[in-house]
Motif scaffolding. Structure first.
Motif, PDB file in Angstrom:
ATOM      1  N   PRO A   1      41.338  47.255  34.790  1.00  0.00           N
ATOM      2  CA  PRO A   1      40.356  46.221  35.145  1.00  0.00           C
ATOM      3  C   PRO A   1      41.009  45.103  35.955  1.00  0.00           C
ATOM      4  O   PRO A   1      42.190  44.804  35.781  1.00  0.00           O
ATOM      5  CB  PRO A   1      39.870  45.705  33.790  1.00  0.00           C
ATOM      6  CG  PRO A   1      40.925  46.087  32.806  1.00  0.00           C
ATOM      7  CD  PRO A   1      41.631  47.287  33.373  1.00  0.00           C
ATOM      8  N   LEU A   2      40.249  44.538  36.849  1.00  0.00           N
ATOM      9  CA  LEU A   2      40.723  43.405  37.642  1.00  0.00           C
ATOM     10  C   LEU A   2      40.856  42.211  36.704  1.00  0.00           C
ATOM     11  O   LEU A   2      39.960  41.924  35.916  1.00  0.00           O
ATOM     12  CB  LEU A   2      39.722  43.096  38.751  1.00  0.00           C
ATOM     13  CG  LEU A   2      40.152  42.079  39.785  1.00  0.00           C
ATOM     14  CD1 LEU A   2      41.284  42.638  40.638  1.00  0.00           C
ATOM     15  CD2 LEU A   2      38.990  41.716  40.678  1.00  0.00           C
ATOM     16  N   ASP A   3      41.986  41.544  36.758  1.00  0.00           N
ATOM     17  CA  ASP A   3      42.194  40.372  35.911  1.00  0.00           C
ATOM     18  C   ASP A   3      42.815  39.235  36.712  1.00  0.00           C
ATOM     19  O   ASP A   3      43.038  39.350  37.916  1.00  0.00           O
ATOM     20  CB  ASP A   3      43.036  40.714  34.680  1.00  0.00           C
ATOM     21  CG  ASP A   3      44.433  41.214  35.030  1.00  0.00           C
ATOM     22  OD1 ASP A   3      44.911  40.973  36.159  1.00  0.00           O
ATOM     23  OD2 ASP A   3      45.059  41.841  34.168  1.00  0.00           O
ATOM     24  N   TYR A   4      43.079  38.143  36.041  1.00  0.00           N
ATOM     25  CA  TYR A   4      43.590  36.939  36.683  1.00  0.00           C
ATOM     26  C   TYR A   4      44.907  37.185  37.429  1.00  0.00           C
ATOM     27  O   TYR A   4      45.188  36.526  38.419  1.00  0.00           O
ATOM     28  CB  TYR A   4      43.762  35.840  35.627  1.00  0.00           C
ATOM     29  CG  TYR A   4      44.094  34.495  36.205  1.00  0.00           C
ATOM     30  CD1 TYR A   4      43.118  33.715  36.811  1.00  0.00           C
ATOM     31  CD2 TYR A   4      45.391  33.999  36.171  1.00  0.00           C
ATOM     32  CE1 TYR A   4      43.412  32.483  37.362  1.00  0.00           C
ATOM     33  CE2 TYR A   4      45.700  32.761  36.719  1.00  0.00           C
ATOM     34  CZ  TYR A   4      44.711  32.013  37.307  1.00  0.00           C
ATOM     35  OH  TYR A   4      45.010  30.806  37.856  1.00  0.00           O
ATOM     36  N   SER A   5      45.698  38.139  36.979  1.00  0.00           N
ATOM     37  CA  SER A   5      46.987  38.405  37.628  1.00  0.00           C
ATOM     38  C   SER A   5      46.821  38.865  39.075  1.00  0.00           C
ATOM     39  O   SER A   5      47.762  38.794  39.862  1.00  0.00           O
ATOM     40  CB  SER A   5      47.787  39.446  36.844  1.00  0.00           C
ATOM     41  OG  SER A   5      47.233  40.743  36.977  1.00  0.00           O
ATOM     42  N   PHE A   6      45.614  39.310  39.450  1.00  0.00           N
ATOM     43  CA  PHE A   6      45.356  39.741  40.823  1.00  0.00           C
ATOM     44  C   PHE A   6      45.700  38.634  41.817  1.00  0.00           C
ATOM     45  O   PHE A   6      46.147  38.906  42.927  1.00  0.00           O
ATOM     46  CB  PHE A   6      43.891  40.159  40.986  1.00  0.00           C
ATOM     47  CG  PHE A   6      43.551  40.631  42.376  1.00  0.00           C
ATOM     48  CD1 PHE A   6      43.914  41.897  42.796  1.00  0.00           C
ATOM     49  CD2 PHE A   6      42.891  39.801  43.269  1.00  0.00           C
ATOM     50  CE1 PHE A   6      43.612  42.341  44.082  1.00  0.00           C
ATOM     51  CE2 PHE A   6      42.587  40.221  44.553  1.00  0.00           C
ATOM     52  CZ  PHE A   6      42.949  41.500  44.952  1.00  0.00           C
ATOM     53  N   LEU A   7      45.515  37.390  41.408  1.00  0.00           N
ATOM     54  CA  LEU A   7      45.813  36.261  42.294  1.00  0.00           C
ATOM     55  C   LEU A   7      47.273  36.260  42.729  1.00  0.00           C
ATOM     56  O   LEU A   7      47.592  35.874  43.849  1.00  0.00           O
ATOM     57  CB  LEU A   7      45.467  34.933  41.615  1.00  0.00           C
ATOM     58  CG  LEU A   7      43.984  34.720  41.304  1.00  0.00           C
ATOM     59  CD1 LEU A   7      43.790  33.438  40.511  1.00  0.00           C
ATOM     60  CD2 LEU A   7      43.160  34.708  42.568  1.00  0.00           C
ATOM     61  N   GLY A   8      48.170  36.703  41.874  1.00  0.00           N
ATOM     62  CA  GLY A   8      49.578  36.796  42.225  1.00  0.00           C
ATOM     63  C   GLY A   8      49.906  38.032  43.050  1.00  0.00           C
ATOM     64  O   GLY A   8      50.808  38.015  43.889  1.00  0.00           O
TER      65      GLY A   8
END
Length: 68
Positions: free
Chosen positions: A33-40
């Motif tokens: 699943p896409l999560d907040y870590s995608f921003l990095g």
């Protein structure tokens, strides 16, 4: 290997100048699943000639374009 490597390959293989990818498609392509870590991780896409333009939380979509 990045956990989003399959997504980067999918984007490059599409050959499109602009893509809008739903969060659900990211999960289907990557298996996670896409999560907040995608921003990095999104900066990795620059190495493939693309960039993340916008992340639409309400629409649950990511807008991506080829770097010109």
């Amino acid at each position: 290997m990045s956990k989003y490597e399959r997504l980067w390959k999918y984007i490059v293989d599409s050959g499109q100048d602009q893509l809008t990818i739903p969060f659900s498609a990211v999960e289907r392509i990557t298996g996670i699943p896409l999560d907040y870590s995608f921003l990095g991780y999104k900066k990795e896409l620059l190495d493939y000639g693309y960039q993340v333009d916008h992340i639409f939380l309400k629409k649950q979509e990511i807008q991506i374009s080829r770097i010109k």
